[in-house]
Write a protein that holds these residues in place. Sequence first.
Motif, short mmCIF file in Angstrom:
data_model
loop_
_atom_site.label_atom_id
_atom_site.label_comp_id
_atom_site.label_asym_id
_atom_site.label_seq_id
_atom_site.Cartn_x
_atom_site.Cartn_y
_atom_site.Cartn_z
N LYS A 161 2.54 -13.99 9.49
CA LYS A 161 1.33 -13.24 9.80
C LYS A 161 1.28 -11.87 9.12
O LYS A 161 0.31 -11.13 9.29
CB LYS A 161 1.22 -13.03 11.33
N MET A 162 2.30 -11.56 8.34
CA MET A 162 2.38 -10.24 7.69
C MET A 162 1.87 -10.32 6.25
O MET A 162 2.20 -11.25 5.52
CB MET A 162 3.82 -9.73 7.71
N HIS A 163 1.08 -9.34 5.86
CA HIS A 163 0.54 -9.26 4.50
C HIS A 163 0.76 -7.85 3.97
O HIS A 163 0.61 -6.87 4.72
CB HIS A 163 -0.94 -9.62 4.49
N LEU A 164 1.10 -7.76 2.70
CA LEU A 164 1.40 -6.47 2.09
C LEU A 164 0.29 -6.06 1.12
O LEU A 164 -0.25 -6.90 0.40
CB LEU A 164 2.72 -6.55 1.31
N ILE A 165 -0.02 -4.77 1.10
CA ILE A 165 -0.89 -4.20 0.08
C ILE A 165 -0.15 -3.01 -0.53
O ILE A 165 0.21 -2.06 0.18
CB ILE A 165 -2.24 -3.72 0.66
N PHE A 166 0.10 -3.09 -1.82
CA PHE A 166 0.75 -2.00 -2.54
C PHE A 166 -0.29 -1.31 -3.41
O PHE A 166 -0.94 -1.95 -4.25
CB PHE A 166 1.89 -2.52 -3.43
#
Length: 503
Positions: A161-166
């Motif tokens: 359920k975790m999403h990353l935005i860099f």
Amino acid sequence: MAEIAYKTGLIGTKYSKPGINQYLISRRRLHQRLDNSLICKLTLVTAPAGYGKTTAVLDWLEKCGLSAAWVSVDSYDNNPVVFWRYVCTALDGISDGLSKDTEYVFSSLELLKANIHINILIDRLSGVQSDFLLVLDDLHLITDSSILQGLSYLIDYLPAKMHLIFISRMGPELELARHRIKWQAQGLEEKDLRFGKEEIFLFYQARGYTLENDDVKKVETYTEGWAAALVAVAMSMEDAGGGNDVIASLTRSSRDIEQYLLDEVISTWPPEKRAFAMKTCILDMLSEALCNAVTEEDNGRRMLNEINEGSGFLITLDEQNREYKYHPLFKSLLYRLLSETVPEEIADLHIKAARWFREHGFMPDAIEHLLRGGSYREALEMIEHRIDHLINRNDFGMLLSWIERLPVEFKDNSFKIAVIYALYYAETGRYDLSRQWIKRMKTLKDDNQYASSPGWNSYSRTVCTLVEVNLLIREGNVEYLPHREYIQQAGSKKPRPMCEAGP
């Protein structure tokens, strides 16, 4: 176990979402792209300074309604303990107590190297039932290899359920290839973040200015959709109490933008990179070979790659990424810095560029740089060699654009340039001016350095006759034409092209 010293206090604003500008406009096309973040492990938002990366992500977060942890990275975070403490503290908002559970790891070098803190983080967050995000802003400031390796490890075992935005000015050195192949990573780049016409209209409308279509086009051309430039123009409009005069000139905005670029971009570059950019800013097109010729270095490809991948405001001109140009505002600042620091080098840089263009057969570009570099005699010789070709194409515009930039002593003492003016004014119906230049032609014919040469005398007489006949025909003064046999005789001589005239 080796003990690690670390700061006990953290700055709250670094792990809190920044506020949103009151003039924010929602950009639906970016929202659609960012919606895909929820089906990817990682979304990379990369562009130079001032392109609205952070604002776009913040706006989308407000609209999507998902929980998000935010870390605003700075250069002091190039310490694994500091960096991961901020990350874990930010994630407390997703899973309460996470920072407390990982705190003991940061006192041990061995535990830290073993990624125990990341394992705890993954384990705790795997129990979260709803989608959520972790946003790392200004990630380009992280250069510590162990931190980047830790982020790669996190991506590999990211909870479902975790999403990353860099958010970064350049792509971080992470092992992302396999994730892209599996459609687990996506990217938004400079071209995606540029404001289009409709967005520019809405941008200024939100600030109380309704721009006409022509003004929107002017702003788009000037800024090329760069958010920081749009803001600078808006500030100038506010200072001036309105928009029309500012958009007509856009000079005050330029000063604001240049200061931003100087502070945020150029001042952070190493000397080699600054020197390369300043020397090559005289060019309208950038390629490896041309840049090497102008700088007399062998670092063209490396420098172009670095600037293109970072914050250099390069615009790609081909699909192979072999030719570029500087963003006009960035180019303007670089040229100002060049003029202020080493003005004596500018002419020589143009001569080097002209030499390269001439050697590679790009004569118009060579002439342009000769004129910019003040090498007028050589420019005149090349212009005279282009005369016949451009006259045959009826391209007086290019010829005159060059000729008008020559000093008077060159322009007014060339028989061949007098021919151009006589033909041009006859072509455009300004017969009095054409006749004045025919008179000038005849004077220069006799004063020419080749006047004693039989070849020159024959050539120049023939040219004078044909140019004068051309004018008489256009005027409709057929009765004043020289005897037909004389015209035929002159025409039958087929004088050599003017570029070959001489003994």
